[in-house]
Each structure stands twice: as structure tokens, then as C-alpha cells.
Design a protein around this motif. Sequence first.
Motif: not given
Length: 458
Positions: A109-112, A115-116, A120-124, A438-439
Motif C-alpha cells: 500500500l502506498k501513501a504520500e 519522504q516521497g 508501507l514496507d518502505e515507510y516502516m 503517515k501510519a
Amino acid sequence: MKLKNVALILALATSSYTTAGEIPEAMKQALKVPGADVTFDVERAKQPFSPQFATEAQQAFNNFHLQMGGDHAVYYNGHMTEVMNSALSRPNENYKPLARNINSQIGDLKAETGQGTLSLDEYMENPMFRTQAMIMVHKGEVVYEAYPGMNPHDRHIWYSSAKTTVGLVMAKLVQEGKVDISKVVPDYIPELKGTTWDEITVESVLNMTTGLDNEETLQSILNPDSPVVRYFAAITGSPRASTGEFEDWLTDVAVDQEKLDGEKQGDVFRYASINTSILTQIIENVEGKTWAKIFEEKVWSKMYAREPAVFGLAPNGHALALGLLQTTPEDMVRFATLFTPSWKAVAAEQVVTPELIKMIHEEADPERYVGTAKEASSVSSFQDKAQGNGYQFDFIYDDGAIAKSGNMNQMIYMDPERDFAAIVVSTSPYHSGYGETKAPAYMRLAAKYLNGELAITQ
């Protein structure tokens, strides 16, 4: 344990500093204290701290130092019982692990973000968000979990996400006919008779619409003798800045609350943690028991939790259910799952009925919510504007979801209509580029995805 230096206190409930702009001078000085700033990633919390580090953190502990969100805060968030007196609410004698049915696609899942566009995996994995754990539960099963900054069985402070425990217990007392929210506060707390509280209803306290001058804003936090700073000084055992005297949060600070000119109670949602202490006191007076025991009997003892719920105590024994609750992340999401149709996965009996959830939603008033800090926060954090607040919940959505934030970017999210619950815990300061979260956006996206309302695009 007496806490010092609350002249520039960051309230346990709020995110008062932005990630951009000039850092106040007092904060700059506070960041020079060893352990106040960030020198390691939250992943460090997975390993034991040395005796020297632990001792230095314990000796440096005060509320303002904690609120810096630095190295020592990572320690405090996992070791509250080592720096504060605490009370326990015991779980059900039958521990039951949550079933796992991991859906790897949720991580896509993607969100703005600042950091761009991130999955979700990248966010974590991104160190700027300082996320320590996130768990999502759908239909009573864990469908996503990650522990980038702590071990699964470690504890973490909920901060103001804990206010949901007070809101829930109060709703149960209202449902049982033990509390009438149309009555004024002194009907339940005699110490406040003859004060401004004579006209304030329990309902106004529940919804943080008292019309009193105790809102937690940057201005009030910067004022060393504001009602906000006096309150936090009192509950943390620090003297009043202007007098040097130690005060009682109820008989000294609460009795001095004043009305805001031109504002009636019920008009505007103004966030104030003293309201949660008022509710906690009402609950104790009505039940004739300590908060920890009441919460144990009505909630935690029904749950198949792994560990007790641990509440920090003020010097006078007042339970700090406004924010200083510590559990494992999995036990935190168990609490959130009580609000879903799959409650049987986490509890021996139903704690949160549909009627209770309806009571919470019925307190939401869009008119008093418009233009508030929490409305703006819903847009920023969830990327989806909430419609109101009530019963200590900050974010109430018209699709049935409810949520509550906490300092340093905690969040607890309940979505009964989608049979979904989620939590995130973090240690994120509000300076030097940190502070964004953004979690919550990923939580709502996941709930909708699992409910078949959206697809994941690569």
C-alpha cells in the motif's frame, strides 16, 4: 520520582512542535542534555541497554527530557516502571495468542509522505519516522505486523491513545446508569463545588468542550504558569513555576480553571488532558475503587492479554490514564479489537457492545470540530478528514471508524464496520525534521483494501 523542568512542557497528549521552523531557545538548551537528542535509530531498542545507560537515563528523567523524543525517550518508552510508580490491571488468566493470517500485499500500500511516495514496507523501514511497531487485525487475525524498533514482547507507552480506556469505561458507567453526563462535575467531585466547574457538565468534559482556559496549545505550553503547565507540574511532582510550591492537580489547579470569554461549553473542541483526569476521578468516586482495579474488572480481566496493563501514577497516587499506560503492542491491538465484531478473538466476553460504539459516535458534532487542530491532524495523518470527536476519541469518521492519537506518534484505530483494528507505536520527536506520521493513512487504506473497496497498484 519527582520530575523537574516543566516550564516548557510538551503535553503528554499533543504534538506541539512542527517539523519545520525555528526551534525555541529553551528547547535548544534542553537538547544539549545528554540523551535528549537523537543519536541512534529506534532499532537500538531491540538490544538490552547497558547498566550505565539505564542509570544515566533514570537520573535524567523528567517530563520535558522525555518529550524531546531522543535516546533516553526510547529507553523510557520501554521501561516506564523503572522511572515511575505504577499500578497494574491484570489480564484474564487464560492467555490466548492472536491468530496470524499475514497478507503480504498490505505492505505494498502506498501513501504520500514527506519522504516521497512510499509503500508501507518502505515507510516502516525509513528511519525518519522512528516507528517501533505496527499491527493490523482483520476479522480477528493479524494480517500485518512489523517491529522495526522493538521486540514483539517488549512494552511501549501508549501516551494519549490511552485516553480511549477512560472513554470506554465512562461509556460503560453511563450505560449502567451510574453516571449521568448531563449532571455537572461537582455532583461527582465535591472538591470542585463553588468553582467554575459548577456549570460544567460531564458531557462537556467527555468531549473536551468545557469552554475553560486549559487547552494544550504551543502558547499555553510556552507559558510557565499557564493552567496547562501547572497541571502537568502537579501530576509529575514538580513545583509551580511562579511560586516554587508543589500543588495538587485537583484541589489547587483544577479549582483555578477560568472560563474563556465569549465561549460557551459545548461550542468548541479544545484538547485538554486535565479533562481525562477529571473523568478518572469521577470514575473512581462512583465505583469506590482505584482506576487500575476498575479497568481490570471492566476491561483487562476479560482480555486474553499476555501481560498486565501498567498505569503510571502521580506522586499522590492519581492514575495517569490520560497517557502513561504501557503494554505490549499486541495487547494494545487486542484492546482495539474489542471494538470489532471479532472481539471473541481477544476476550472471554463482550466488553464493547454496538450500543457503546453508537454512544461514542452520537457525541461527534461536526460544527465544534471544524477548524480544530485535530481536524487538521486527521487530514495530515490519515489523509482523510474526520467528522468529529467524542468520548475522548480524537477522530470519528462517518463510515464508523474511530481513532485516538498520542504524543510521539502513537495511534490506535478501530473500524467496526470493516472488522478491522490497528495500532502503531513510535518514539518520534518534533524537531530536526522528525515528527511526521503517515501510519494512520496506511491503517485506513488497509481497512478499505481488506474490505474490497480499493486495489493495490504497483
